[in-house]
Design a protein around this motif. Structure first.
Motif, PDB file in Angstrom:
ATOM      1  N   ASN A  14     -32.729 102.714 -61.067  1.00 12.47           N
ATOM      2  CA  ASN A  14     -32.266 101.335 -61.114  1.00 12.47           C
ATOM      3  C   ASN A  14     -33.413 100.409 -61.500  1.00 12.47           C
ATOM      4  OD1 ASN A  14     -29.586 101.869 -60.272  1.00 12.47           O
ATOM      5  ND2 ASN A  14     -30.331 102.133 -58.204  1.00 12.47           N
ATOM      6  N   PHE A  15     -33.127  99.467 -62.393  1.00 11.64           N
ATOM      7  CA  PHE A  15     -34.100  98.479 -62.820  1.00 11.64           C
ATOM      8  C   PHE A  15     -33.528  97.089 -62.598  1.00 11.64           C
ATOM      9  CE2 PHE A  15     -35.215 102.229 -65.188  1.00 11.64           C
ATOM     10  CZ  PHE A  15     -36.604 102.231 -65.166  1.00 11.64           C
ATOM     11  N   SER A  16     -34.365  96.202 -62.086  1.00 14.32           N
ATOM     12  CA  SER A  16     -34.012  94.802 -61.926  1.00 14.32           C
ATOM     13  C   SER A  16     -34.830  94.031 -62.959  1.00 14.32           C
ATOM     14  CB  SER A  16     -34.362  94.327 -60.518  1.00 14.32           C
ATOM     15  OG  SER A  16     -34.183  92.933 -60.436  1.00 14.32           O
ATOM     16  N   VAL A  17     -34.147  93.308 -63.855  1.00 10.58           N
ATOM     17  CA  VAL A  17     -34.824  92.595 -64.934  1.00 10.58           C
ATOM     18  C   VAL A  17     -34.504  91.113 -64.805  1.00 10.58           C
ATOM     19  CG1 VAL A  17     -35.083  92.368 -67.435  1.00 10.58           C
ATOM     20  CG2 VAL A  17     -34.621  94.620 -66.422  1.00 10.58           C
ATOM     21  N   VAL A  18     -35.543  90.295 -64.700  1.00 16.99           N
ATOM     22  CA  VAL A  18     -35.389  88.843 -64.631  1.00 16.99           C
ATOM     23  C   VAL A  18     -35.960  88.268 -65.921  1.00 16.99           C
ATOM     24  CG1 VAL A  18     -36.007  86.744 -63.381  1.00 16.99           C
ATOM     25  CG2 VAL A  18     -35.595  88.869 -62.122  1.00 16.99           C
ATOM     26  N   VAL A  19     -35.134  87.449 -66.612  1.00 20.22           N
ATOM     27  CA  VAL A  19     -35.529  86.880 -67.896  1.00 20.22           C
ATOM     28  C   VAL A  19     -35.516  85.357 -67.785  1.00 20.22           C
ATOM     29  CG1 VAL A  19     -34.994  86.767 -70.361  1.00 20.22           C
ATOM     30  CG2 VAL A  19     -34.479  88.850 -69.079  1.00 20.22           C
ATOM     31  N   ASP A  20     -36.651  84.723 -68.111  1.00 24.36           N
ATOM     32  CA  ASP A  20     -36.731  83.262 -68.150  1.00 24.36           C
ATOM     33  C   ASP A  20     -36.200  82.756 -69.484  1.00 24.36           C
ATOM     34  OD1 ASP A  20     -37.975  83.278 -65.677  1.00 24.36           O
ATOM     35  OD2 ASP A  20     -39.992  83.005 -66.478  1.00 24.36           O
ATOM     36  N   ASP A  21     -35.886  81.461 -69.540  1.00 28.61           N
ATOM     37  CA  ASP A  21     -35.508  80.838 -70.805  1.00 28.61           C
ATOM     38  C   ASP A  21     -36.694  80.883 -71.764  1.00 28.61           C
ATOM     39  OD1 ASP A  21     -32.917  80.197 -70.092  1.00 28.61           O
ATOM     40  OD2 ASP A  21     -33.445  78.203 -69.349  1.00 28.61           O
ATOM     41  N   PRO A  22     -36.428  81.035 -73.079  1.00 23.88           N
ATOM     42  CA  PRO A  22     -37.525  81.034 -74.043  1.00 23.88           C
ATOM     43  C   PRO A  22     -38.218  79.671 -74.096  1.00 23.88           C
ATOM     44  CG  PRO A  22     -35.450  81.727 -75.058  1.00 23.88           C
ATOM     45  CD  PRO A  22     -35.139  81.275 -73.696  1.00 23.88           C
ATOM     46  N   VAL A  23     -39.534  79.698 -74.264  1.00 28.26           N
ATOM     47  CA  VAL A  23     -40.323  78.497 -74.495  1.00 28.26           C
ATOM     48  C   VAL A  23     -41.059  78.747 -75.801  1.00 28.26           C
ATOM     49  CG1 VAL A  23     -42.204  77.040 -73.671  1.00 28.26           C
ATOM     50  CG2 VAL A  23     -40.578  78.031 -72.035  1.00 28.26           C
ATOM     51  N   ASP A  24     -40.802  77.895 -76.807  1.00 31.41           N
ATOM     52  CA  ASP A  24     -41.292  78.126 -78.167  1.00 31.41           C
ATOM     53  C   ASP A  24     -40.789  79.506 -78.600  1.00 31.41           C
ATOM     54  OD1 ASP A  24     -42.558  75.627 -78.353  1.00 31.41           O
ATOM     55  OD2 ASP A  24     -44.328  76.416 -77.316  1.00 31.41           O
ATOM     56  N   ASN A  25     -41.680  80.461 -78.835  1.00 28.58           N
ATOM     57  CA  ASN A  25     -41.200  81.788 -79.234  1.00 28.58           C
ATOM     58  C   ASN A  25     -41.607  82.869 -78.233  1.00 28.58           C
ATOM     59  OD1 ASN A  25     -43.927  81.745 -79.919  1.00 28.58           O
ATOM     60  ND2 ASN A  25     -43.634  83.175 -81.608  1.00 28.58           N
ATOM     61  N   THR A  26     -41.793  82.493 -76.957  1.00 31.50           N
ATOM     62  CA  THR A  26     -42.120  83.488 -75.934  1.00 31.50           C
ATOM     63  C   THR A  26     -41.132  83.426 -74.779  1.00 31.50           C
ATOM     64  OG1 THR A  26     -43.654  82.009 -74.826  1.00 31.50           O
ATOM     65  CG2 THR A  26     -44.596  83.538 -76.420  1.00 31.50           C
TER      66      THR A  26
END
Length: 149
Positions: A14-26
């Motif tokens: 099992n993997f838990s992945v948290v993704v932030d909103d993009p800022v510029d291109n990162t």
């Protein structure tokens, strides 16, 4: 800034992945507590490069049975040969033991990947010096399985 959390299961882990909103291109991504910075191409959703993770102790990774999955670090091998997993999967059997002599092309491990059993052969002969995995362990692609000398 908002975050989205996803749960993935890959090869029984099992993997838990948290993704932030993009800022510029990162985009900042965290996988099981390990942070990564992902650089995007101009078109959103296409990754370009991934930085090295920040050095932190890894959080527990557990399989479906709740058992802790352990990745054993391997020191450089002087005069030996490391047999590696050619693809990610789960160790199904180890038909050799420490001290066994093996020949070129001999099956030294059976790895289950994508519902198929794959024989892992050694490309050279030698003596099994150390077995780095146990039956039931999940190994990544290029993960170390055993050391021959």
């Amino acid at each position: 800034m908002s975050q989205k959390e996803y749960k993935y299961k890959i090869n029984g882990i099992n993997f838990s992945v948290v993704v932030d909103d993009p800022v510029d291109n990162t985009v900042h991504v965290e996988v099981n507590g390990v942070p990564y910075t992902v650089e995007l191409e101009k078109a959103p959703g296409v990754k370009k490069t991934v930085s090295q993770p920040v050095k932190r102790p890894p959080k527990d990774v557990r399989n479906d049975a709740g058992e802790k999955v352990v990745v054993k670090p391997v020191a450089p091998v002087a005069g030996g040969y490391v047999v590696k997993a050619p693809l990610p999967g789960t160790i199904m059997s180890l038909p050799v033991k420490v001290g066994d002599k093996v020949t070129n092309g001999q099956t030294v491990c059976v790895l289950e990947a994508m519902k198929m059993e794959n024989d892992i052969h050694t490309p050279k002969g030698g003596t099994v010096k150390e077995i780095l995995v146990n039956i039931g362990d999940a190994v990544p692609q290029d993960g170390n399985i055993m050391i021959l000398e």
